[in-house]
Scaffold this motif. Structure first.
Motif, PDB file in Angstrom:
ATOM      1  N   LEU A 178       0.681  -1.140  -0.022  1.00  0.00           N
ATOM      2  CA  LEU A 178       0.043   0.034   0.093  1.00  0.00           C
ATOM      3  C   LEU A 178       0.828   1.250  -0.154  1.00  0.00           C
ATOM      4  CD1 LEU A 178      -2.717  -0.824   2.603  1.00  0.00           C
ATOM      5  CD2 LEU A 178      -3.065  -0.539   0.109  1.00  0.00           C
ATOM      6  N   HIS A 179       0.576   2.238  -0.967  1.00  0.00           N
ATOM      7  CA  HIS A 179       1.476   3.325  -0.942  1.00  0.00           C
ATOM      8  C   HIS A 179       0.477   4.683  -0.735  1.00  0.00           C
ATOM      9  CE1 HIS A 179       4.694   1.535  -3.867  1.00  0.00           C
ATOM     10  NE2 HIS A 179       4.400   0.990  -2.621  1.00  0.00           N
ATOM     11  N   GLN A 180       0.992   5.667   0.081  1.00  0.00           N
ATOM     12  CA  GLN A 180       0.240   6.777   0.474  1.00  0.00           C
ATOM     13  C   GLN A 180       1.066   7.937   0.508  1.00  0.00           C
ATOM     14  OE1 GLN A 180      -1.990   6.969   4.167  1.00  0.00           O
ATOM     15  NE2 GLN A 180      -4.185   7.450   2.769  1.00  0.00           N
ATOM     16  N   GLY A 181       0.885   8.782  -0.400  1.00  0.00           N
ATOM     17  CA  GLY A 181       1.444  10.141   0.062  1.00  0.00           C
ATOM     18  C   GLY A 181       0.920  11.073   0.534  1.00  0.00           C
ATOM     19  N   PRO A 182       1.436  12.384   0.997  1.00  0.00           N
ATOM     20  CA  PRO A 182       0.826  13.418   1.763  1.00  0.00           C
ATOM     21  C   PRO A 182      -0.538  13.909   1.158  1.00  0.00           C
ATOM     22  CG  PRO A 182       2.569  14.210   0.670  1.00  0.00           C
ATOM     23  CD  PRO A 182       2.870  12.675   0.634  1.00  0.00           C
ATOM     24  N   LEU A 183      -0.639  14.065  -0.265  1.00  0.00           N
ATOM     25  CA  LEU A 183      -1.903  14.535  -0.775  1.00  0.00           C
ATOM     26  C   LEU A 183      -3.004  13.105  -0.524  1.00  0.00           C
ATOM     27  CD1 LEU A 183      -0.970  16.512  -3.861  1.00  0.00           C
ATOM     28  CD2 LEU A 183      -1.894  17.170  -1.800  1.00  0.00           C
ATOM     29  N   ALA A 184      -2.470  12.105  -0.931  1.00  0.00           N
ATOM     30  CA  ALA A 184      -3.487  10.771  -0.520  1.00  0.00           C
ATOM     31  C   ALA A 184      -3.761  10.876   0.849  1.00  0.00           C
ATOM     32  CB  ALA A 184      -2.697   9.620  -1.001  1.00  0.00           C
ATOM     33  N   ARG A 185      -3.043  10.963   1.751  1.00  0.00           N
ATOM     34  CA  ARG A 185      -3.451  11.045   3.283  1.00  0.00           C
ATOM     35  C   ARG A 185      -4.617  11.913   3.411  1.00  0.00           C
ATOM     36  NH1 ARG A 185       1.863   9.779   4.436  1.00  0.00           N
ATOM     37  NH2 ARG A 185       2.261  12.056   4.826  1.00  0.00           N
ATOM     38  N   ARG A 186      -4.251  13.270   2.875  1.00  0.00           N
ATOM     39  CA  ARG A 186      -5.171  14.258   3.030  1.00  0.00           C
ATOM     40  C   ARG A 186      -6.843  13.883   2.535  1.00  0.00           C
ATOM     41  NH1 ARG A 186      -9.174  17.017   2.997  1.00  0.00           N
ATOM     42  NH2 ARG A 186      -9.281  19.419   2.671  1.00  0.00           N
ATOM     43  N   PHE A 187      -6.946  13.030   1.296  1.00  0.00           N
ATOM     44  CA  PHE A 187      -8.093  12.654   0.615  1.00  0.00           C
ATOM     45  C   PHE A 187      -8.603  11.526   1.150  1.00  0.00           C
ATOM     46  CE2 PHE A 187      -6.551  16.152  -2.118  1.00  0.00           C
ATOM     47  CZ  PHE A 187      -7.867  16.904  -2.178  1.00  0.00           C
ATOM     48  N   ARG A 188      -7.744  10.754   1.949  1.00  0.00           N
ATOM     49  CA  ARG A 188      -8.047   9.511   2.379  1.00  0.00           C
ATOM     50  C   ARG A 188      -8.053   8.497   1.503  1.00  0.00           C
ATOM     51  NH1 ARG A 188     -11.736   7.655   5.022  1.00  0.00           N
ATOM     52  NH2 ARG A 188     -10.537   6.148   6.515  1.00  0.00           N
ATOM     53  N   VAL A 189      -7.008   8.477   0.449  1.00  0.00           N
ATOM     54  CA  VAL A 189      -7.105   7.399  -0.729  1.00  0.00           C
ATOM     55  C   VAL A 189      -5.584   6.676  -0.470  1.00  0.00           C
ATOM     56  CG1 VAL A 189      -8.535   8.518  -2.233  1.00  0.00           C
ATOM     57  CG2 VAL A 189      -6.655   9.170  -2.201  1.00  0.00           C
ATOM     58  N   ALA A 190      -5.559   5.468  -1.478  1.00  0.00           N
ATOM     59  CA  ALA A 190      -4.120   5.144  -1.163  1.00  0.00           C
ATOM     60  C   ALA A 190      -4.186   4.111  -2.798  1.00  0.00           C
ATOM     61  CB  ALA A 190      -4.059   3.893   0.003  1.00  0.00           C
ATOM     62  N   ASP A 191      -2.953   3.898  -3.035  1.00  0.00           N
ATOM     63  CA  ASP A 191      -2.549   2.949  -4.145  1.00  0.00           C
ATOM     64  C   ASP A 191      -2.009   1.604  -3.808  1.00  0.00           C
ATOM     65  OD1 ASP A 191      -2.826   5.550  -5.550  1.00  0.00           O
ATOM     66  OD2 ASP A 191      -0.616   5.584  -6.283  1.00  0.00           O
ATOM     67  N   LEU A 192      -2.520   0.587  -4.364  1.00  0.00           N
ATOM     68  CA  LEU A 192      -2.190  -0.672  -3.956  1.00  0.00           C
ATOM     69  C   LEU A 192      -1.451  -1.325  -5.145  1.00  0.00           C
ATOM     70  CD1 LEU A 192      -2.443  -3.166  -2.182  1.00  0.00           C
ATOM     71  CD2 LEU A 192      -4.512  -3.886  -3.534  1.00  0.00           C
ATOM     72  N   VAL A 193      -0.043  -1.760  -4.948  1.00  0.00           N
ATOM     73  CA  VAL A 193       0.678  -2.361  -5.848  1.00  0.00           C
ATOM     74  C   VAL A 193       0.887  -3.833  -5.718  1.00  0.00           C
ATOM     75  CG1 VAL A 193       2.988  -2.108  -6.881  1.00  0.00           C
ATOM     76  CG2 VAL A 193       1.786  -0.040  -5.923  1.00  0.00           C
ATOM     77  N   LEU A 194       0.680  -4.473  -7.016  1.00  0.00           N
ATOM     78  CA  LEU A 194       0.815  -5.961  -6.852  1.00  0.00           C
ATOM     79  C   LEU A 194       2.124  -6.377  -7.605  1.00  0.00           C
ATOM     80  CD1 LEU A 194      -2.522  -5.545  -6.804  1.00  0.00           C
ATOM     81  CD2 LEU A 194      -2.631  -7.900  -7.826  1.00  0.00           C
ATOM     82  N   HIS A 195       2.972  -7.141  -7.118  1.00  0.00           N
ATOM     83  CA  HIS A 195       4.179  -7.462  -7.438  1.00  0.00           C
ATOM     84  C   HIS A 195       4.076  -8.734  -8.267  1.00  0.00           C
ATOM     85  CE1 HIS A 195       5.578  -4.832  -3.841  1.00  0.00           C
ATOM     86  NE2 HIS A 195       5.304  -4.085  -5.012  1.00  0.00           N
ATOM     87  N   THR A 196       4.402  -8.930  -9.459  1.00  0.00           N
ATOM     88  CA  THR A 196       4.674 -10.131 -10.216  1.00  0.00           C
ATOM     89  C   THR A 196       6.028 -10.303 -10.816  1.00  0.00           C
ATOM     90  OG1 THR A 196       3.812  -9.121 -12.287  1.00  0.00           O
ATOM     91  CG2 THR A 196       2.059 -10.075 -10.835  1.00  0.00           C
ATOM     92  N   THR A 197       6.487 -10.949 -11.627  1.00  0.00           N
ATOM     93  CA  THR A 197       7.620 -10.976 -12.437  1.00  0.00           C
ATOM     94  C   THR A 197       7.881  -9.639 -13.114  1.00  0.00           C
ATOM     95  OG1 THR A 197       6.738 -12.054 -14.108  1.00  0.00           O
ATOM     96  CG2 THR A 197       7.581 -13.188 -12.666  1.00  0.00           C
ATOM     97  N   ALA A 198       9.153  -9.168 -13.536  1.00  0.00           N
ATOM     98  CA  ALA A 198       9.321  -8.180 -14.153  1.00  0.00           C
ATOM     99  C   ALA A 198       8.793  -8.249 -15.531  1.00  0.00           C
ATOM    100  CB  ALA A 198      11.027  -7.977 -14.210  1.00  0.00           C
ATOM    101  N   GLY A 199       8.534  -7.087 -15.910  1.00  0.00           N
ATOM    102  CA  GLY A 199       7.770  -6.992 -17.385  1.00  0.00           C
ATOM    103  C   GLY A 199       7.228  -5.616 -17.672  1.00  0.00           C
ATOM    104  N   PRO A 200       6.690  -5.399 -18.960  1.00  0.00           N
ATOM    105  CA  PRO A 200       5.998  -4.101 -19.113  1.00  0.00           C
ATOM    106  C   PRO A 200       4.802  -3.757 -18.364  1.00  0.00           C
ATOM    107  CG  PRO A 200       5.535  -5.869 -20.803  1.00  0.00           C
ATOM    108  CD  PRO A 200       6.421  -6.564 -19.772  1.00  0.00           C
ATOM    109  N   VAL A 201       3.920  -4.823 -17.729  1.00  0.00           N
ATOM    110  CA  VAL A 201       2.708  -4.706 -16.819  1.00  0.00           C
ATOM    111  C   VAL A 201       3.045  -4.460 -15.319  1.00  0.00           C
ATOM    112  CG1 VAL A 201       0.687  -5.661 -16.408  1.00  0.00           C
ATOM    113  CG2 VAL A 201       1.752  -6.311 -18.429  1.00  0.00           C
ATOM    114  N   VAL A 202       2.782  -3.347 -14.893  1.00  0.00           N
ATOM    115  CA  VAL A 202       2.917  -3.031 -13.423  1.00  0.00           C
ATOM    116  C   VAL A 202       1.591  -2.652 -12.862  1.00  0.00           C
ATOM    117  CG1 VAL A 202       4.087  -1.380 -11.971  1.00  0.00           C
ATOM    118  CG2 VAL A 202       5.158  -1.717 -14.060  1.00  0.00           C
TER     119      VAL A 202
END
Length: 488
Positions: A400-424
């Motif tokens: 879970l990633h959350q910067g200062p602006l995201a904390r202000r608006f109570r949102v967050a980014d969820l990052v899934l880790h798979t093998t390396a490649g063009p899809v993030v």
């Protein structure tokens, strides 16, 4: 067994050409200019040039012969073993049940001699791929069929006996017309920025009375032309087919390549639609496959991770059905179309809350996610549309990633880790509580999906009974089991 005797010469033709150019440059120049070769004291140097060039050529040819003699390969005991090296010996060993993909590559010179390079990715390999260069085309196809059959579990290994398997039949799925490929290149993102730069140059030249701005377009145009040619050369005659041993992709104009992706080896998938493609309803599909991410961002790596260079919506749905034969939802068409073109809660997607629309004024109604029984779908982008599909069992870790602006608006980014490649895989600006709930739910889904996967052999996953019995490697048996697994 050894590779074809012509292999070192096909690989090292550049070195032979360089030797000939270095020692024969003066002679060739004189012949082209119409000047006598034996004049102006040059005659005394000719024997030395010929002797030196012959000696270097002899050493190079001897090195090629030794390289071929000491390069051997073997398929037995559930492994592929490759021995190389004369002075410095190297042995590579790869497990067959960890094979991720197999490619048959034919550079232009190899096509002339009827040879091909067999290259296969293994999840635990330390380098990009295990390579066998070069084999006769028929031998390469036969060896590919044998490796895929053993990786699938159709051909059971008995001691050290190498049992050959027939090449599995295939059913064509789609092809990309050259006209559509050319149109997609002309309407690509690079073309958009080149046109934008051209308009800016014209405006600046008119305003400042300085024609020098046009010169800045020259390197950009040259780079764009090189990109166009590389994409056209790699994407020409693109065809996709399905067979019992996986998804087969063929493409290439000068250098041809035939990929085989076994079912279940794709770690993540991304469907993209640039703005200008929207007028024609075109999409591009890229994938993450273990090992492919190590090849870097060159043209080869880009082509190998492209599942569909350009296609329409029915083509996209056909490829999605191959990658994810069980979509995990009773309405897959509705869900996937909503992921490609929908807004708000279309197709059951959960989007960015309205309170955070200032963070993404154009994309907040698109950014969202939904989960089926077999995969997590993440969509984003209002102008450049993206849909990412990650099978649950391919989720390796999350954050879970959350910067200062995201904390202000109570949102967050969820990052899934798979093998390396063009899809993030990244869920953008989800509600904080929903992101936390998805984090826990996706962890449970991934854990449960991995428990269900009891074998690395893909046939054992779709038809355990067949994989447990000794087989003769017939393609018909594998075809029947695959169909039963997809419809069961």
């Amino acid at each position: 067994m050894r590779v074809h005797p012509a292999s070192p010469f096909v690989r090292g033709w550049v070195a032979l050409a360089a030797i000939g150019f270095f020692f024969g440059r003066d002679i060739f120049e004189r012949m082209l200019q119409g000047r006598p070769v034996l004049e102006d004291g040059f005659a005394g140097r000719v024997p030395w040039l010929l002797a030196g060039g012959g000696a270097v050529l002899l050493i190079a040819v001897l090195g090629f012969i030794l390289t071929w003699y000491f390069t051997k390969y073997q398929v037995s005991g559930g492994y592929v073993r490759v021995n190389t090296g004369f002075l410095f010996r190297q042995q590579r060993q790869a497990r067959l049940d960890r094979v991720q993909a197999i490619d048959i590559v034919q550079p232009l010179l190899a096509r002339v001699f009827g040879l091909a390079e067999l290259k296969f990715e293994v999840a635990d390999a330390g380098e990009s791929a295990v390579r066998l260069a070069y084999l006769r085309m028929d031998d390469a196809r036969q060896l590919r069929a044998t490796i895929l059959a053993r990786a699938a579990g159709v051909v059971q290994v008995s001691g050290e006996t190498q049992e050959a398997a027939p090449e599995a039949p295939e059913q064509p799925v789609l092809s990309v017309p050259p006209s559509r490929l050319i149109g997609s290149l002309l309407l690509s993102e690079q073309s958009f920025f080149i046109v934008l730069g051209g308009v800016a140059s014209v405006v600046l030249s008119a305003v400042t009375d300085n024609r020098g701005f046009y010169f800045y377009l020259i390197p950009a145009a040259l780079g764009l032309a090189a990109t166009y040619w590389g994409s056209f050369n790699k994407g020409y005659n693109f065809t996709a087919a399905i067979s019992p041993d996986g998804i087969r992709l063929r493409y290439g104009l000068l250098d041809t390549q035939a990929q085989t992706l076994p079912p279940g080896r794709i770690q993540a998938l991304k469907v993209t639609q640039p703005p200008l493609w929207r007028f024609f309803g075109w999409y591009r599909i890229q994938v993450n496959v273990a090992g492919y991410g190590l090849v870097g961002g060159n043209g080869e790596g880009t082509s190998r991770t492209t599942l569909l260079p350009v296609g329409k919506l029915p083509d996209v749905m056909s490829m999605l059905a191959l990658v994810l034969p069980d979509p995990g939802t009773p309405e897959p068409g509705k869900v996937f179309v909503a992921g490609l073109t929908g807004l708000d809660a279309d197709g059951g997607f959960v989007t960015t809350p309205p309170r955070a629309r200032l963070l993404a004024p154009l994309g907040w109604r698109r950014n969202g996610f939904t989960a089926t029984d077999t995969a997590l779908l993440i969509r984003s982008g209002r102008w450049w549309r993206h849909l990412v599909v990650v099978p649950h069992q391919r989720t390796q870790s999350m954050a879970l990633h959350q910067g200062p602006l995201a904390r202000r608006f109570r949102v967050a980014d969820l990052v899934l880790h798979t093998t390396a490649g063009p899809v993030v895989p990244r869920l953008i600006q989800a509600d904080m509580d929903q992101a936390r709930a998805l984090f826990d739910e996706q962890s449970a889904r991934a854990r449960l999906a991995r428990k269900r996967q009891t074998s690395e052999q893909w046939l054992a996953q779709v038809a355990p009974g067949l994989a447990e019995q000794p087989q003769q490697g017939t393609a018909a048996a594998a075809d029947t089991s695959l169909q039963e697994g997809q419809h069961g």
